[in-house]
Design a protein around this motif. Structure first.
Motif, PDB file in Angstrom:
ATOM      1  N   LEU A   1      33.863  53.315  33.009  1.00 50.39           N
ATOM      2  CA  LEU A   1      34.762  54.167  32.370  1.00 50.39           C
ATOM      3  C   LEU A   1      34.205  54.587  31.182  1.00 50.39           C
ATOM      4  N   HIS A   2      34.363  55.792  30.558  1.00 50.75           N
ATOM      5  CA  HIS A   2      33.689  56.138  29.397  1.00 50.75           C
ATOM      6  C   HIS A   2      35.052  56.709  28.490  1.00 50.75           C
ATOM      7  N   TYR A   3      34.573  56.478  27.075  1.00 51.06           N
ATOM      8  CA  TYR A   3      35.676  56.618  26.145  1.00 51.06           C
ATOM      9  C   TYR A   3      35.416  57.853  25.456  1.00 51.06           C
ATOM     10  N   GLU A   4      36.532  58.704  24.860  1.00 51.63           N
ATOM     11  CA  GLU A   4      36.465  59.530  23.884  1.00 51.63           C
ATOM     12  C   GLU A   4      36.230  58.735  22.406  1.00 51.63           C
ATOM     13  N   ASN A   5      35.244  58.694  21.796  1.00 47.33           N
ATOM     14  CA  ASN A   5      35.084  58.001  20.570  1.00 47.33           C
ATOM     15  C   ASN A   5      36.035  58.484  19.572  1.00 47.33           C
ATOM     16  N   SER A   6      36.660  57.763  18.963  1.00 49.17           N
ATOM     17  CA  SER A   6      37.724  57.904  17.957  1.00 49.17           C
ATOM     18  C   SER A   6      37.230  58.112  16.465  1.00 49.17           C
ATOM     19  N   GLY A   7      35.913  57.762  16.345  1.00 53.42           N
ATOM     20  CA  GLY A   7      35.287  57.816  14.926  1.00 53.42           C
ATOM     21  C   GLY A   7      35.417  56.696  14.100  1.00 53.42           C
ATOM     22  N   ASN A   8      36.566  55.723  14.491  1.00 51.92           N
ATOM     23  CA  ASN A   8      36.998  54.880  13.515  1.00 51.92           C
ATOM     24  C   ASN A   8      36.126  53.147  13.917  1.00 51.92           C
ATOM     25  N   GLY A   9      35.190  53.645  14.837  1.00 51.58           N
ATOM     26  CA  GLY A   9      34.628  52.032  14.967  1.00 51.58           C
ATOM     27  C   GLY A   9      33.609  52.502  16.029  1.00 51.58           C
ATOM     28  N   PRO A  10      32.841  51.304  16.637  1.00 53.61           N
ATOM     29  CA  PRO A  10      32.399  51.344  17.946  1.00 53.61           C
ATOM     30  C   PRO A  10      32.688  51.619  19.300  1.00 53.61           C
ATOM     31  N   ASN A  11      32.133  52.156  20.098  1.00 56.41           N
ATOM     32  CA  ASN A  11      32.536  52.217  21.627  1.00 56.41           C
ATOM     33  C   ASN A  11      32.229  51.069  22.119  1.00 56.41           C
ATOM     34  N   ARG A  12      33.559  50.548  22.695  1.00 54.85           N
ATOM     35  CA  ARG A  12      33.406  49.307  23.400  1.00 54.85           C
ATOM     36  C   ARG A  12      33.849  49.335  25.051  1.00 54.85           C
ATOM     37  N   GLU A  13      33.204  50.524  25.522  1.00 52.31           N
ATOM     38  CA  GLU A  13      33.382  50.815  26.804  1.00 52.31           C
ATOM     39  C   GLU A  13      33.179  49.988  27.830  1.00 52.31           C
ATOM     40  N   ASN A  14      32.236  49.093  27.675  1.00 54.47           N
ATOM     41  CA  ASN A  14      31.862  48.187  28.684  1.00 54.47           C
ATOM     42  C   ASN A  14      32.709  46.729  28.677  1.00 54.47           C
ATOM     43  N   ASN A  15      33.511  46.690  27.701  1.00 56.25           N
ATOM     44  CA  ASN A  15      34.193  45.481  27.402  1.00 56.25           C
ATOM     45  C   ASN A  15      35.476  45.258  28.160  1.00 56.25           C
ATOM     46  N   GLY A  16      35.970  46.590  28.644  1.00 60.85           N
ATOM     47  CA  GLY A  16      37.328  46.355  29.601  1.00 60.85           C
ATOM     48  C   GLY A  16      38.557  46.018  28.775  1.00 60.85           C
ATOM     49  N   SER A  17      39.467  45.935  29.341  1.00 61.79           N
ATOM     50  CA  SER A  17      41.003  45.673  28.625  1.00 61.79           C
ATOM     51  C   SER A  17      40.828  44.116  28.283  1.00 61.79           C
ATOM     52  N   LYS A  18      41.770  43.999  27.436  1.00 69.18           N
ATOM     53  CA  LYS A  18      42.093  42.522  26.972  1.00 69.18           C
ATOM     54  C   LYS A  18      42.432  41.681  28.162  1.00 69.18           C
ATOM     55  N   ARG A  19      43.334  42.167  29.051  1.00 67.68           N
ATOM     56  CA  ARG A  19      43.632  41.470  30.178  1.00 67.68           C
ATOM     57  C   ARG A  19      42.512  41.199  31.187  1.00 67.68           C
ATOM     58  N   THR A  20      41.625  42.144  31.259  1.00 67.32           N
ATOM     59  CA  THR A  20      40.615  42.156  32.166  1.00 67.32           C
ATOM     60  C   THR A  20      39.750  41.215  31.641  1.00 67.32           C
ATOM     61  N   ARG A  21      39.363  41.104  30.394  1.00 71.00           N
ATOM     62  CA  ARG A  21      38.575  40.114  29.776  1.00 71.00           C
ATOM     63  C   ARG A  21      38.869  38.642  29.835  1.00 71.00           C
ATOM     64  N   LEU A  22      40.312  38.420  30.050  1.00 70.80           N
ATOM     65  CA  LEU A  22      40.889  37.121  30.102  1.00 70.80           C
ATOM     66  C   LEU A  22      40.887  36.859  31.549  1.00 70.80           C
ATOM     67  N   LEU A  23      40.866  37.733  32.373  1.00 67.08           N
ATOM     68  CA  LEU A  23      40.465  37.399  33.914  1.00 67.08           C
ATOM     69  C   LEU A  23      39.280  36.910  33.953  1.00 67.08           C
ATOM     70  N   GLU A  24      38.221  37.730  33.400  1.00 72.59           N
ATOM     71  CA  GLU A  24      36.686  37.309  33.437  1.00 72.59           C
ATOM     72  C   GLU A  24      36.434  36.070  32.832  1.00 72.59           C
ATOM     73  N   ALA A  25      37.158  35.680  31.731  1.00 69.49           N
ATOM     74  CA  ALA A  25      36.870  34.219  31.205  1.00 69.49           C
ATOM     75  C   ALA A  25      37.390  33.277  32.151  1.00 69.49           C
ATOM     76  N   CYS A  26      38.484  33.398  32.557  1.00 68.32           N
ATOM     77  CA  CYS A  26      38.987  32.304  33.635  1.00 68.32           C
ATOM     78  C   CYS A  26      38.070  32.175  34.897  1.00 68.32           C
ATOM     79  N   GLU A  27      37.632  33.289  35.285  1.00 72.24           N
ATOM     80  CA  GLU A  27      36.669  33.393  36.477  1.00 72.24           C
ATOM     81  C   GLU A  27      35.298  32.677  36.055  1.00 72.24           C
ATOM     82  N   GLU A  28      34.906  33.078  34.964  1.00 71.69           N
ATOM     83  CA  GLU A  28      33.793  32.182  34.233  1.00 71.69           C
ATOM     84  C   GLU A  28      33.847  30.778  34.167  1.00 71.69           C
TER      85      GLU A  28
END
Length: 700
Positions: free
Chosen positions: A98-125
């Motif tokens: 996925l690619h994001y339209e940068n809001s200009g308010n901070g860094p682009n986290r386009e590879n970090n995924g959603s919070k829920r996705t990150r929690l799933l990744e943490a559990c898998e790891e």
């Protein structure tokens, strides 16, 4: 701060997502003609399926609770997340960057995924980490425990057994090195915050991954190994998190799901090793609750998998024969035969009548649990245990009767007094009477005396009378339970169910006429098969050709969406654009029309006039249905669409002619009246030409 996901990426995800695949992961779907699949709604409790999925259009709708939408809306509802998180979750599933339209308010986290996705990744790891530790020297006690229960290394690998090492923060440091933040580790339930910093939640224990039916790791169960463990509980589970709800998870559901659907049977045991023992003995439908008793939410999950609606609206309740299976459909609990098992069985009485009519209990001799039974007597003894299961009601009532010496009259009266409150809790009117008769015969007391005792107990306990064997009406009158200070209609499904019940039960605006039917059928064809619509004829339509207010508004929404879509428009994008243009007011209308059966000839696959597509059983859902262009219309669909268009245009001519003649009658003789007469003549000629072109004749 991350901006919005780029629109082209959203459409890539929509095109790749297989709605049938996603829904069928948790709902048993059956073909229902015209490319539609039907199952039990996952968003409200029902016994007769009203949840419709149309994979070829990428839409779903429940006629029971009114919820519906596209694949993103389904994921939003089922995962309790917002639109953006739904897109990110599906992007992760289908490996789309996925690619994001940068809001200009901070860094682009386009590879970090959603919070829920990150929690799933943490559990898998975390699961990979625990599995990697099971072969270490420190994990010897864990291997001895599992080996002592006749589980080989291959068995442990199959069920994902792992080891959480002793120490303070082994897992925390491992996850941090993998790029997970402290907040993500805490939110996944893998660590706790202490005065000295974060520490592992699971330490010095055997672990089992608790997964959903699609195989995603949501949390863990863990068994105590060491006497100096600071947590006294023998077993602990992941605390409730965004991913993990103990009332909604079942250990082994990922392994057992396909067998449960096929056999319409589920075996519910009390522990992780019991699930392992059952599966290894050939009982591949075994699952277990995780740190809580089996409850209503668990029952909903099971019912959606074993439900049988093969006779359509006829509600099938009770043990049913299953083709090519030795046992009938059933839910089998493996309770202990002691007091704790009796208490657990009584707790199950609180489930609904239809569920209980298929519920059995299996108790091994000497009260052995399935794991110990397999160790002592082998796999055949485990299979025999399930084959000899008896209905739940019989188990509880027989256990109460067996406590008394029925040789003597006081024993008979005591048994009757003990059994009456149990029979009274059976809510189904036919079943409680049958069990009252059965119990009276076994105890040796008069049937009328037993019935009187049961009726007295029912009145004292305020037991509601039910008919579990009756079809469940679409709009139930059961009111939601209201907790003080809460809004019982905060749940969208509950709110929509009441709104639809109100609309269905009112008596002042009933619609069943030819005009409404023609407009409804036309809109359904337009939404489902837009290429069946003749563009020239469609161009003649105006809002005045529609009388029903909702279809007048929908016609305007179609215009706002750009009118008829071009032939190369992706299928999913057409529905999305239409729903977006229609807004919240028309969302449900469009979803209903998208899954509504059309009166078109069907083929052997149950797909109506739609050409079969590969990908799912029944041919109604290509591997990426939303990715394909709008499919060409079959000849039958084109003829039906033209017939409906003709009806609308013909009615439009009729209304215009009627209005013009009424106006002409009010005009004095003169030029204006002659001009109007000419207009009427041209409209009548055009109407006759239209009828002759379509029907081969004229009216009048």
């Amino acid at each position: 701060m991350v901006g919005m996901i780029k629109k082209e990426d959203v459409e890539k995800v929509r095109a790749a997502a297989d709605l049938y695949d996603i829904v069928s992961a948790t709902v048993t779907l059956k073909p229902s003609g015209t490319g539609t699949f039907v199952g039990l709604c996952p968003f409200h409790d029902e016994k007769t399926g009203s949840f419709n999925v149309r994979p070829s259009l990428g839409v779903w709708h429940c006629f029971g609770c009114g919820l519906g939408g596209d694949v993103f809306k389904y994921v939003e509802q089922s995962e309790n997340i917002d639109f953006r998180e739904a897109v990110e979750l599906l992007a992760d599933k289908y490996h789309i960057e996925l690619h994001y339209e940068n809001s200009g308010n901070g860094p682009n986290r386009e590879n970090n995924g959603s919070k829920r996705t990150r929690l799933l990744e943490a559990c898998e790891e975390a699961q990979r980490f625990f599995v990697s530790q099971i072969l270490t020297k420190e994990a010897l006690p864990a291997r001895k425990l599992l080996g002592g229960r006749n589980f080989s290394q291959a068995d442990c690998e199959r069920f994902g057994c792992g080891y959480a090492p002793q120490g303070w923060d082994n897992l925390v440091r491992h996850l941090a090195n993998k790029g997970f933040t402290q907040r993500e580790i805490l939110d996944a339930g893998l660590a706790r915050q202490g005065q000295r910093g974060m520490y592992d939640y699971f330490r010095g224990r055997v672990t089992w991954p608790i997964r959903d039916s699609t195989g995603r790791t949501l949390g863990f169960g863990a068994r105590k190994l060491y006497e100096d463990d600071q947590i006294a509980a023998k077993y602990i589970n992941t605390p409730d998190t965004q991913l993990y709800r103990k009332t909604q998870v079942l250990y082994g559901i990922d392994l057992a799901k396909s067998a449960i659907v096929k056999k319409r049977q589920v075996v519910i045991v009390e522990g992780y090793t019991d699930v392992m023992a059952m599966h290894l003995a050939g009982i591949d439908t075994a699952i277990a609750t995780c740190g809580t008793a089996f409850g209503a939410e668990h029952a909903k999950i099971v019912r959606r998998l074993i439900a049988d609606d093969s006779l359509g609206a006829v509600q099938l309740v009770g043990p049913l024969k299953v083709k090519d299976q030795p046992l009938s459909s059933r839910i089998v609990f493996t309770f202990d035969g002691d007091a704790a098992g009796q208490k657990a069985a009584l707790h199950a009485f609180g489930l609904d009548s239809a569920f209980l009519s298929q519920t059995f209990v299996a108790v091994a001799d000497d009260n052995l649990d399935p794991c110990d039974l397999r160790i002592e007597r082998g796999n055949e003894a485990v299979r025999s245990l399930i084959a000899r299961a008896k209905p739940l009601y019989d188990f509880v009532i027989d256990a109460a009767i067996n406590r008394f010496d029925l040789t003597y009259t006081p024993g008979q009266v005591g048994a009757m007094k003990a059994v009456a409150p149990l029979v009274a809790q059976i809510r189904d009117r036919s079943l409680w009477d049958a069990y009252a008769r059965k119990s009276a015969g076994r105890i040796g007391v008069d049937l009328e005396v037993m019935r009187r005792e049961v009726m007295n107990a029912r009145r004292q306990m305020h037991v509601r009378d039910e008919d579990a064997y009756a079809p469940k009406r679409r709009f139930e009158r059961d009111e939601p339970r209201v907790e003080p200070g809460t809004n019982p209609y905060a749940n969208p499904a509950t709110r929509k169910a009441l709104e639809r019940r109100d609309a269905a039960e009112q008596a002042y605006f009933k619609i069943d006429d030819a005009v409404f039917i023609a407009e409804q059928q036309f809109m359904a064809v337009l939404i489902q098969v837009p290429r069946a619509i003749d563009r020239t004829m469609f161009g003649q339509l105006t809002i005045e050709h529609f009388m029903t207010s909702v279809f007048r508004t929908l016609f305007q929404a179609i215009a706002a969406a750009g009118g008829l879509p071009s032939d190369d428009t992706p299928q999913g994008l057409w529905i999305h654009n239409l729903i977006k243009a229609g807004g919240p007011m028309l969302n449900q209308v469009i979803n209903e029309l998208a899954v509504m059966p059309l009166p078109l000839p069907g083929d052997d696959t149950g797909n109506g006039a739609q050409p079969a597509q590969p990908g799912v059983p029944g041919g109604a859902g290509a591997p990426s249905a939303a990715a394909v262009q709008l499919r060409p219309a079959a000849p039958e669909e084109q003829r039906y669409a033209t017939e409906l268009l003709t009806r609308l245009l013909d009615m439009g001519f009729m209304r215009q002619i009627g209005l013009s003649k009424r106006r002409m009658a009010q005009l004095p003789d003169g030029e204006e009246k002659i001009t109007l007469l000419g207009q009427i003549t041209r409209m009548e000629t055009a109407r006759k030409d239209l009828q002759a072109q379509i029907y081969g004749n004229t009216v009048g």
